[in-house]
Write a protein that holds these residues in place. Structure first.
Motif, PDB file in Angstrom:
ATOM      1  N   ILE A 128       0.832  -1.209   0.000  1.00 28.22           N
ATOM      2  CA  ILE A 128       0.000   0.000   0.000  1.00 28.22           C
ATOM      3  C   ILE A 128       0.863   1.254   0.000  1.00 28.22           C
ATOM      4  O   ILE A 128       0.640   2.176  -0.790  1.00 28.22           O
ATOM      5  CB  ILE A 128      -0.967  -0.012   1.200  1.00 28.22           C
ATOM      6  N   ASP A 129       1.873   1.285   0.877  1.00 28.59           N
ATOM      7  CA  ASP A 129       2.699   2.495   0.961  1.00 28.59           C
ATOM      8  C   ASP A 129       3.474   2.731  -0.341  1.00 28.59           C
ATOM      9  O   ASP A 129       3.643   3.877  -0.762  1.00 28.59           O
ATOM     10  CB  ASP A 129       3.624   2.469   2.171  1.00 28.59           C
ATOM     11  N   HIS A 130       3.916   1.677  -1.006  1.00 32.36           N
ATOM     12  CA  HIS A 130       4.632   1.854  -2.283  1.00 32.36           C
ATOM     13  C   HIS A 130       3.700   2.477  -3.319  1.00 32.36           C
ATOM     14  O   HIS A 130       4.093   3.407  -4.028  1.00 32.36           O
ATOM     15  CB  HIS A 130       5.178   0.517  -2.802  1.00 32.36           C
ATOM     16  N   GLN A 131       2.492   1.981  -3.413  1.00 29.33           N
ATOM     17  CA  GLN A 131       1.538   2.514  -4.395  1.00 29.33           C
ATOM     18  C   GLN A 131       1.197   3.978  -4.094  1.00 29.33           C
ATOM     19  O   GLN A 131       1.145   4.806  -5.008  1.00 29.33           O
ATOM     20  CB  GLN A 131       0.267   1.657  -4.443  1.00 29.33           C
ATOM     21  N   LEU A 132       0.991   4.289  -2.822  1.00 35.94           N
ATOM     22  CA  LEU A 132       0.710   5.680  -2.448  1.00 35.94           C
ATOM     23  C   LEU A 132       1.876   6.597  -2.809  1.00 35.94           C
ATOM     24  O   LEU A 132       1.692   7.663  -3.406  1.00 35.94           O
ATOM     25  CB  LEU A 132       0.421   5.789  -0.948  1.00 35.94           C
ATOM     26  N   ARG A 133       3.093   6.165  -2.438  1.00 35.63           N
ATOM     27  CA  ARG A 133       4.288   6.981  -2.676  1.00 35.63           C
ATOM     28  C   ARG A 133       4.542   7.151  -4.172  1.00 35.63           C
ATOM     29  O   ARG A 133       4.787   8.260  -4.646  1.00 35.63           O
ATOM     30  CB  ARG A 133       5.488   6.356  -1.970  1.00 35.63           C
ATOM     31  N   ALA A 134       4.487   6.066  -4.927  1.00 32.70           N
ATOM     32  CA  ALA A 134       4.759   6.123  -6.365  1.00 32.70           C
ATOM     33  C   ALA A 134       3.730   6.995  -7.080  1.00 32.70           C
ATOM     34  O   ALA A 134       4.078   7.798  -7.956  1.00 32.70           O
ATOM     35  CB  ALA A 134       4.779   4.717  -6.951  1.00 32.70           C
ATOM     36  N   THR A 135       2.468   6.861  -6.669  1.00 29.21           N
ATOM     37  CA  THR A 135       1.419   7.672  -7.294  1.00 29.21           C
ATOM     38  C   THR A 135       1.594   9.140  -6.945  1.00 29.21           C
ATOM     39  O   THR A 135       1.511  10.007  -7.814  1.00 29.21           O
ATOM     40  CB  THR A 135       0.024   7.163  -6.860  1.00 29.21           C
ATOM     41  N   TRP A 136       1.862   9.431  -5.664  1.00 25.43           N
ATOM     42  CA  TRP A 136       2.048  10.828  -5.280  1.00 25.43           C
ATOM     43  C   TRP A 136       3.262  11.434  -5.982  1.00 25.43           C
ATOM     44  O   TRP A 136       3.209  12.575  -6.430  1.00 25.43           O
ATOM     45  CB  TRP A 136       2.170  11.017  -3.768  1.00 25.43           C
ATOM     46  N   GLN A 137       4.344  10.689  -6.114  1.00 22.20           N
ATOM     47  CA  GLN A 137       5.526  11.208  -6.816  1.00 22.20           C
ATOM     48  C   GLN A 137       5.188  11.519  -8.268  1.00 22.20           C
ATOM     49  O   GLN A 137       5.632  12.541  -8.809  1.00 22.20           O
ATOM     50  CB  GLN A 137       6.693  10.227  -6.708  1.00 22.20           C
ATOM     51  N   ALA A 138       4.392  10.669  -8.913  1.00 27.04           N
ATOM     52  CA  ALA A 138       3.993  10.913 -10.304  1.00 27.04           C
ATOM     53  C   ALA A 138       3.112  12.163 -10.401  1.00 27.04           C
ATOM     54  O   ALA A 138       3.295  12.997 -11.303  1.00 27.04           O
ATOM     55  CB  ALA A 138       3.270   9.693 -10.871  1.00 27.04           C
ATOM     56  N   VAL A 139       2.179  12.313  -9.466  1.00 25.47           N
ATOM     57  CA  VAL A 139       1.301  13.486  -9.456  1.00 25.47           C
ATOM     58  C   VAL A 139       2.123  14.757  -9.212  1.00 25.47           C
ATOM     59  O   VAL A 139       1.959  15.763  -9.904  1.00 25.47           O
ATOM     60  CB  VAL A 139       0.180  13.334  -8.395  1.00 25.47           C
ATOM     61  N   ALA A 140       3.020  14.707  -8.241  1.00 24.84           N
ATOM     62  CA  ALA A 140       3.854  15.870  -7.931  1.00 24.84           C
ATOM     63  C   ALA A 140       4.719  16.257  -9.132  1.00 24.84           C
ATOM     64  O   ALA A 140       4.848  17.444  -9.452  1.00 24.84           O
ATOM     65  CB  ALA A 140       4.729  15.584  -6.708  1.00 24.84           C
TER      66      ALA A 140
END
Length: 152
Positions: A7-19
């Motif tokens: 879960i944390d990997h998906q959240l982090r990877a998605t947020w990095q892409a959005v940022a």
């Protein structure tokens, strides 16, 4: 654990892409995502107390001070004494700041509308339910409950 199922990997990877996406758009306007986010969090008409902005944005005072200085230098905001409390300052948008706030808002709407083209309302509702639950677990300190508090 497979990182793609973490879960944390998906959240982090998605947020990095959005940022990264937002920073690329902001760069086209000689700005940053942090600046755009600050513009969106300052009340368009009344302004926002400087002490309220940090918590709204989840920023530390030192980082926020640097950001506000840069925004002042770019003539996006100005500071005025709070008429209700002479010790505090209200951050107000300049005309240019209001213009750039609308640009930022447009990018947020564009992103949200594009995502909504690919995700159903039910899926989005589930997404919000999941993220709200994760935030509550963290806020309520339920993730790493100290089972043996007295054992230390």
């Amino acid at each position: 654990m497979d990182k793609n199922k973490s879960i944390d990997h998906q959240l982090r990877a998605t947020w990095q892409a959005v940022a990264k996406m937002y920073n690329e758009q902001a760069a086209k306007h000689n700005s940053t995502m942090a600046t755009a986010f600050a513009l969106l969090n300052i009340d368009f008409d009344a302004g926002t107390p400087s002490t309220a902005l940090g918590p709204l944005m989840g920023m530390e005072p030192t980082s926020l001070s640097r950001l506000l200085k840069t925004m002042e230098d770019k003539k996006l905001i100005y500071r005025m004494k709070n008429p209700n409390d002479g010790r505090s300052v209200i951050l107000k948008l300049t005309d240019f700041g209001k213009e750039m706030r609308e640009v930022s808002k447009g990018h947020v709407y564009q992103f949200n509308n594009k995502v909504r083209e690919y995700i159903t309302d039910a899926e989005l509702e589930n997404f919000f339910k999941v993220t709200t639950t994760i935030n509550k677990l963290i806020t309520d300190k339920l993730v790493y409950e100290d089972i043996n508090k007295d054992a230390v």
